[in-house]
Motif scaffolding. Structure first.
Motif, PDB file in Angstrom:
ATOM      1  N   LYS A  40       0.766  -1.133   0.035  1.00  0.00           N
ATOM      2  CA  LYS A  40      -0.027   0.044  -0.165  1.00  0.00           C
ATOM      3  C   LYS A  40       0.931   1.415  -0.111  1.00  0.00           C
ATOM      4  O   LYS A  40       0.599   2.217  -0.716  1.00  0.00           O
ATOM      5  CB  LYS A  40      -0.995  -0.020   1.328  1.00  0.00           C
ATOM      6  CG  LYS A  40      -1.738  -1.098   1.143  1.00  0.00           C
ATOM      7  CD  LYS A  40      -2.882  -1.184   2.378  1.00  0.00           C
ATOM      8  CE  LYS A  40      -1.960  -1.379   3.686  1.00  0.00           C
ATOM      9  NZ  LYS A  40      -1.359  -2.430   3.933  1.00  0.00           N
ATOM     10  N   THR A  41       1.899   1.408   0.875  1.00  0.00           N
ATOM     11  CA  THR A  41       2.718   2.387   1.088  1.00  0.00           C
ATOM     12  C   THR A  41       3.569   2.562  -0.296  1.00  0.00           C
ATOM     13  O   THR A  41       3.542   3.734  -0.751  1.00  0.00           O
ATOM     14  CB  THR A  41       3.613   2.392   2.114  1.00  0.00           C
ATOM     15  OG1 THR A  41       2.839   2.433   3.358  1.00  0.00           O
ATOM     16  CG2 THR A  41       4.474   3.711   2.287  1.00  0.00           C
ATOM     17  N   LEU A  42       3.927   1.642  -0.410  1.00  0.00           N
ATOM     18  CA  LEU A  42       4.615   1.538  -2.309  1.00  0.00           C
ATOM     19  C   LEU A  42       3.794   2.349  -3.189  1.00  0.00           C
ATOM     20  O   LEU A  42       4.286   3.148  -3.889  1.00  0.00           O
ATOM     21  CB  LEU A  42       5.172   0.208  -2.560  1.00  0.00           C
ATOM     22  CG  LEU A  42       6.043   0.177  -3.929  1.00  0.00           C
ATOM     23  CD1 LEU A  42       7.385   0.771  -3.532  1.00  0.00           C
ATOM     24  CD2 LEU A  42       6.318  -1.259  -4.026  1.00  0.00           C
ATOM     25  N   PHE A  77      -2.589   8.798   4.852  1.00  0.00           N
ATOM     26  CA  PHE A  77      -2.935   8.216   6.115  1.00  0.00           C
ATOM     27  C   PHE A  77      -2.607   7.129   6.543  1.00  0.00           C
ATOM     28  O   PHE A  77      -3.073   6.320   5.438  1.00  0.00           O
ATOM     29  CB  PHE A  77      -4.548   8.807   6.546  1.00  0.00           C
ATOM     30  CG  PHE A  77      -4.765  10.232   6.434  1.00  0.00           C
ATOM     31  CD1 PHE A  77      -4.834  10.920   7.781  1.00  0.00           C
ATOM     32  CD2 PHE A  77      -5.347  10.790   5.240  1.00  0.00           C
ATOM     33  CE1 PHE A  77      -5.049  12.232   7.500  1.00  0.00           C
ATOM     34  CE2 PHE A  77      -5.532  12.189   5.317  1.00  0.00           C
ATOM     35  CZ  PHE A  77      -5.548  12.905   6.509  1.00  0.00           C
ATOM     36  N   ASP A  78      -2.269   6.669   7.467  1.00  0.00           N
ATOM     37  CA  ASP A  78      -2.186   5.184   7.862  1.00  0.00           C
ATOM     38  C   ASP A  78      -3.073   5.110   9.109  1.00  0.00           C
ATOM     39  O   ASP A  78      -2.406   5.430  10.260  1.00  0.00           O
ATOM     40  CB  ASP A  78      -0.915   4.864   8.159  1.00  0.00           C
ATOM     41  CG  ASP A  78      -0.467   3.308   8.424  1.00  0.00           C
ATOM     42  OD1 ASP A  78      -1.320   2.518   8.792  1.00  0.00           O
ATOM     43  OD2 ASP A  78       0.375   2.843   8.209  1.00  0.00           O
ATOM     44  N   LEU A  79      -4.021   4.601   9.144  1.00  0.00           N
ATOM     45  CA  LEU A  79      -4.937   4.322  10.401  1.00  0.00           C
ATOM     46  C   LEU A  79      -4.666   3.037  11.160  1.00  0.00           C
ATOM     47  O   LEU A  79      -5.778   2.631  11.932  1.00  0.00           O
ATOM     48  CB  LEU A  79      -6.426   4.547   9.755  1.00  0.00           C
ATOM     49  CG  LEU A  79      -6.700   5.673   8.786  1.00  0.00           C
ATOM     50  CD1 LEU A  79      -8.212   5.946   8.843  1.00  0.00           C
ATOM     51  CD2 LEU A  79      -6.412   7.155   9.582  1.00  0.00           C
ATOM     52  N   ILE A 105      -5.886   6.699   1.930  1.00  0.00           N
ATOM     53  CA  ILE A 105      -5.940   6.049   3.254  1.00  0.00           C
ATOM     54  C   ILE A 105      -5.753   4.515   3.485  1.00  0.00           C
ATOM     55  O   ILE A 105      -6.277   3.739   2.589  1.00  0.00           O
ATOM     56  CB  ILE A 105      -7.413   6.331   3.775  1.00  0.00           C
ATOM     57  CG1 ILE A 105      -7.630   7.809   3.558  1.00  0.00           C
ATOM     58  CG2 ILE A 105      -7.850   5.955   5.297  1.00  0.00           C
ATOM     59  CD1 ILE A 105      -9.157   8.281   3.599  1.00  0.00           C
ATOM     60  N   GLU A 106      -4.730   4.302   4.248  1.00  0.00           N
ATOM     61  CA  GLU A 106      -4.254   2.666   4.290  1.00  0.00           C
ATOM     62  C   GLU A 106      -4.991   2.548   5.689  1.00  0.00           C
ATOM     63  O   GLU A 106      -5.031   3.191   6.673  1.00  0.00           O
ATOM     64  CB  GLU A 106      -2.713   2.889   4.627  1.00  0.00           C
ATOM     65  CG  GLU A 106      -1.808   2.978   3.639  1.00  0.00           C
ATOM     66  CD  GLU A 106      -0.362   2.515   3.790  1.00  0.00           C
ATOM     67  OE1 GLU A 106      -0.055   1.569   4.370  1.00  0.00           O
ATOM     68  OE2 GLU A 106       0.354   3.191   3.251  1.00  0.00           O
ATOM     69  N   TRP A 107      -5.548   1.189   5.586  1.00  0.00           N
ATOM     70  CA  TRP A 107      -6.254   0.591   6.625  1.00  0.00           C
ATOM     71  C   TRP A 107      -7.590   1.407   6.992  1.00  0.00           C
ATOM     72  O   TRP A 107      -7.799   2.188   7.800  1.00  0.00           O
ATOM     73  CB  TRP A 107      -5.428   0.444   8.145  1.00  0.00           C
ATOM     74  CG  TRP A 107      -4.328  -0.388   7.895  1.00  0.00           C
ATOM     75  CD1 TRP A 107      -3.099  -0.093   7.531  1.00  0.00           C
ATOM     76  CD2 TRP A 107      -4.377  -1.902   7.957  1.00  0.00           C
ATOM     77  NE1 TRP A 107      -2.135  -1.085   7.521  1.00  0.00           N
ATOM     78  CE2 TRP A 107      -3.022  -2.280   7.531  1.00  0.00           C
ATOM     79  CE3 TRP A 107      -5.402  -2.917   8.034  1.00  0.00           C
ATOM     80  CZ2 TRP A 107      -2.865  -3.650   7.576  1.00  0.00           C
ATOM     81  CZ3 TRP A 107      -5.045  -4.170   7.886  1.00  0.00           C
ATOM     82  CH2 TRP A 107      -3.683  -4.570   7.703  1.00  0.00           C
TER      83      TRP A 107
HETATM   84 MG   LIG Z   1       2.050   1.065   4.592  1.00  0.00          MG
END
Ligand SMILES: [Mg+2]
Ligand SMILES: Nc1ncnc2c1ncn2[C@@H]1O[C@H](COP(=O)(O)OP(=O)(O)OP(=O)(O)O)[C@@H](O)[C@H]1O
Length: 141
Positions: A40-42, A77-79, A105-107
């Motif tokens: 996801k971050t990548l 965002f990483d929730l 928005i991750e998670w």
């Molecule tokens: Mg991530």
């Protein structure tokens, strides 16, 4: 619209993300689903790079959001660690969601119900093995 692709390596995911970046108008809300280490971050960083958006210095007390600036503002965002909606509200999440810019928005599970009615894109990244991923991009209906 639902688009399903297979990524066989990190570079494939970077390429898929960079193609996706070219379709963005700059105001999207994008929900990213997938287990830890799915990519996801990548994916977000690859979009930011394609749009020539650079990391801003993040406040150490505000590590669940990263901003990037370039062609557009990107709020990432990483929730994962967020326990409840009140906690999110306290850090201004719902104000950011209304700002101009691309919101990743991750998670996102915890906010899914509260952003009902807003238009968003969903991306599902599934780990098939160490380097192989299934990536599904879902827009509108
Ligand atoms: Mg991530
Ligand atoms: N095909 C692939 N696509 C994406 N990442 C891959 C792929 N193959 C291997 N990887 C590796 O998987 C990892 C993905 O990490 P990333 O931080 O993007 O995951 P994440 O989904 O954001 O996890 P988290 O939920 O912990 O934030 C990276 O180390 C990357 O190199």
């Amino acid at each position: 619209m639902k688009l399903k692709t297979i990524s066989n390596c990190e570079n494939d995911t970077i390429e898929i993300a960079q193609n996706f970046a070219q379709e963005l108008s700059g105001n999207e809300i994008i929900l990213l689903y997938g287990e830890l280490g799915a990519g996801k971050t990548l994916f977000v960083k690859s979009v930011a790079k394609k749009l020539k958006c650079h990391d801003e210095i993040t406040s150490p007390t505000f590590t669940l959001m990263q901003t990037y600036q370039g062609k557009f503002n990107i709020y990432h965002f990483d929730l994962y660690r967020i326990k409840n909606i009140l906690e999110l509200d306290n850090i201004g999440f719902f104000d950011y969601i209304e700002k101009d810019g691309i919101k990743f928005i991750e998670w996102p599970e915890i906010i899914k119900d509260t952003i009902n009615g807003l238009n968003f894109i969903e991306i599902y990244i599934k780990k098939l093995d160490n380097t192989k991923r299934e990536i599904i991009i879902k827009k509108g209906d």
